[in-house]
Scaffold this active site. Structure first.
Site, short mmCIF file in Angstrom:
data_model
loop_
_atom_site.label_atom_id
_atom_site.label_comp_id
_atom_site.label_asym_id
_atom_site.label_seq_id
_atom_site.Cartn_x
_atom_site.Cartn_y
_atom_site.Cartn_z
N MET A 35 0.83 -1.30 0.00
CA MET A 35 0.17 0.03 0.10
C MET A 35 1.05 1.38 0.15
O MET A 35 0.43 2.44 0.34
CB MET A 35 -0.84 -0.11 1.14
CG MET A 35 -1.98 -1.34 1.23
SD MET A 35 -3.38 -0.74 1.96
CE MET A 35 -2.78 -0.61 3.76
N HIS A 42 9.46 -3.59 3.25
CA HIS A 42 9.10 -3.87 1.82
C HIS A 42 10.07 -4.20 0.97
O HIS A 42 10.03 -5.00 0.17
CB HIS A 42 8.03 -2.22 1.34
CG HIS A 42 6.78 -2.05 2.15
ND1 HIS A 42 6.94 -0.82 2.84
CD2 HIS A 42 5.72 -2.78 2.14
CE1 HIS A 42 5.52 -0.78 3.40
NE2 HIS A 42 4.76 -1.90 2.77
N GLY A 152 4.93 -10.30 3.77
CA GLY A 152 5.73 -10.30 5.14
C GLY A 152 4.76 -11.06 6.24
O GLY A 152 3.72 -10.97 6.30
N ASP A 155 2.37 -9.40 8.85
CA ASP A 155 0.85 -9.62 8.85
C ASP A 155 0.61 -10.96 8.71
O ASP A 155 0.29 -11.62 7.75
CB ASP A 155 0.44 -8.67 7.47
CG ASP A 155 0.67 -7.45 7.68
OD1 ASP A 155 -0.13 -6.50 8.17
OD2 ASP A 155 1.72 -7.00 7.16
N GLN A 158 -2.90 -12.25 7.45
CA GLN A 158 -2.93 -12.17 6.12
C GLN A 158 -2.16 -13.11 5.26
O GLN A 158 -2.70 -13.84 4.34
CB GLN A 158 -2.53 -10.71 5.81
CG GLN A 158 -2.34 -10.41 4.35
CD GLN A 158 -1.78 -8.84 4.31
OE1 GLN A 158 -2.70 -8.06 4.42
NE2 GLN A 158 -0.56 -8.52 3.86
N SER A 191 4.13 0.96 8.17
CA SER A 191 3.90 2.35 7.46
C SER A 191 3.17 3.25 8.46
O SER A 191 3.09 4.38 8.43
CB SER A 191 2.94 2.39 6.28
OG SER A 191 3.37 1.42 5.06
P1 AMP Z 1 1.56 -2.96 3.40
O1 AMP Z 1 2.07 -2.08 2.58
O2 AMP Z 1 1.38 -2.58 4.77
O3 AMP Z 1 0.26 -3.74 2.95
O4 AMP Z 1 2.52 -4.20 3.35
C1 AMP Z 1 2.89 -4.71 2.12
C2 AMP Z 1 3.84 -5.83 2.38
O5 AMP Z 1 4.86 -5.69 3.14
C3 AMP Z 1 3.11 -7.23 3.21
O6 AMP Z 1 3.23 -8.40 2.87
C4 AMP Z 1 3.51 -6.63 4.59
O7 AMP Z 1 3.44 -8.15 5.41
C5 AMP Z 1 5.11 -6.54 4.41
N1 AMP Z 1 5.57 -5.84 5.53
C6 AMP Z 1 4.92 -4.63 6.16
N2 AMP Z 1 5.83 -4.42 7.10
C7 AMP Z 1 6.82 -5.49 7.11
C8 AMP Z 1 7.96 -5.73 7.97
N3 AMP Z 1 8.41 -5.07 9.10
N4 AMP Z 1 8.83 -6.53 7.51
C9 AMP Z 1 8.41 -7.34 6.57
N5 AMP Z 1 7.56 -7.29 5.74
C10 AMP Z 1 6.63 -6.33 6.01
#
Ligand code: AMP
Length: 287
Positions: A35, A42, A152, A155, A158, A191
């Protein structure tokens, strides 16, 4: 040498035709849905993607259908230009940034709904969240036509729901769950961390600290789910600024919680609120 920004694709048809052409040329595609408001967590997923396939696609889309009416959809950080700058040194073949109006036209009416794993943990606190996640991920998987997708473990629920969806709907896509990237002091990168003011940022450390309390108990041989969950809750309760949503031990394989005795490889999943910000985190406890 100045690096140019990665190619962005907005239209759904363009994304479809680019991925189709790549496939015809024998390329394989690894995909990282995000997102935006990108951080090192990320970026770690994107770096890993390079080793999996000949083409790497990242999506940046703040998906309205996974936010509840009182959640932070409108104020979720949108920093596309910065995001593109942050990833220009990586091998990324396209950044897909579709518009919500094209993703969800007015007559949109078909949803992917997980009927088991979405019911516990974040589910009751974010009704319809996982329905929104599963639906958008399925749509993105089709449009990007990926062979691999990287998520990641931050989550955790998820990833399990996406893995289940891919199995249930027979999608030929390999899901790669990646370890959580943390700040030096232990807070998982997110984020949403940018919403934390200084004092909330400080107090938010109670979350990884309490997860480590649970981890240490498990390592020292405790196998009672309730004992570990109570110790976690007590640790969080030391900080009146934090509200605990849940802190629960579940099986890593299917997120079930059968009986008080932990008999399978498990994970401690938790969500808290600090200064109006919702934080989630988890720690695998092992077997
Ligand atoms: P998001 O933008 O929050 O939807 O996250 C996009 C992807 O990045 C998802 O697969 C999350 O699980 C992963 N992600 C978010 N934070 C982290 C983190 N601290 N370490 C590893 N992966 C992450």
């Amino acid at each position: 040498m100045t690096l140019s920004l990665p190619r962005t694709i907005i239209s759904l048809n363009e994304m479809l035709s680019v991925s189709r052409d790549w496939k015809k040329a024998g390329e394989t595609i690894a995909f990282i849905p995000t997102m935006g408001a990108l951080h090192e967590g990320h970026l770690a997923l994107m770096q890993y993607a390079e080793s999996l396939a000949s083409k790497v696609v990242v999506s940046i889309f703040v998906n309205p259908s996974q936010f509840g009416p009182n959640e932070d959809f409108s104020k979720y950080p949108r920093t596309l230009r910065d995001d593109l700058e942050k990833i220009k040194h990586l091998k990324i073949d396209a950044v897909f940034t579709p518009n919500a109006s094209e993703m969800y036209p007015p007559d949109f009416q078909t949803w992917v709904d997980n009927s088991m794993m979405s019911l516990d943990f974040c589910g009751p606190f974010r009704p319809q969240h996982f329905r929104g996640v599963a639906t958008i991920v399925l749509k993105l998987f089709h449009l990007v036509d990926c062979d691999h997708a990287i998520f990641g473990k931050k989550d955790y629920q998820q990833v399990k729901i996406i893995e289940q969806m891919v199995r249930d709907l027979n999608m030929p896509i390999k899901i790669h769950p990646m370890e959580t990237i943390r700040e030096e002091d232990g807070l998982a990168l997110s984020s949403r961390n940018r919403y934390l003011d200084e004092s909330s940022r400080h107090v938010s450390l109670a979350l990884p600290v309490a997860l480590n309390v649970a981890f240490d108990m498990f390592q020292s041989g405790v196998r009672s789910r309730s004992e570990i969950e109570n110790a976690f809750a007590e640790e969080i309760a030391r900080y009146p600024e934090i509200q605990l949503e849940y802190g629960k031990v579940a099986n890593q394989s299917d997120l079930r919680r059968d009986g008080d005795e932990i008999t399978e490889a498990s994970v401690f999943l938790a969500a808290v609120r600090v200064g109006g910000v919702r934080l989630i985190d988890n720690l695998e406890l092992g077997q």
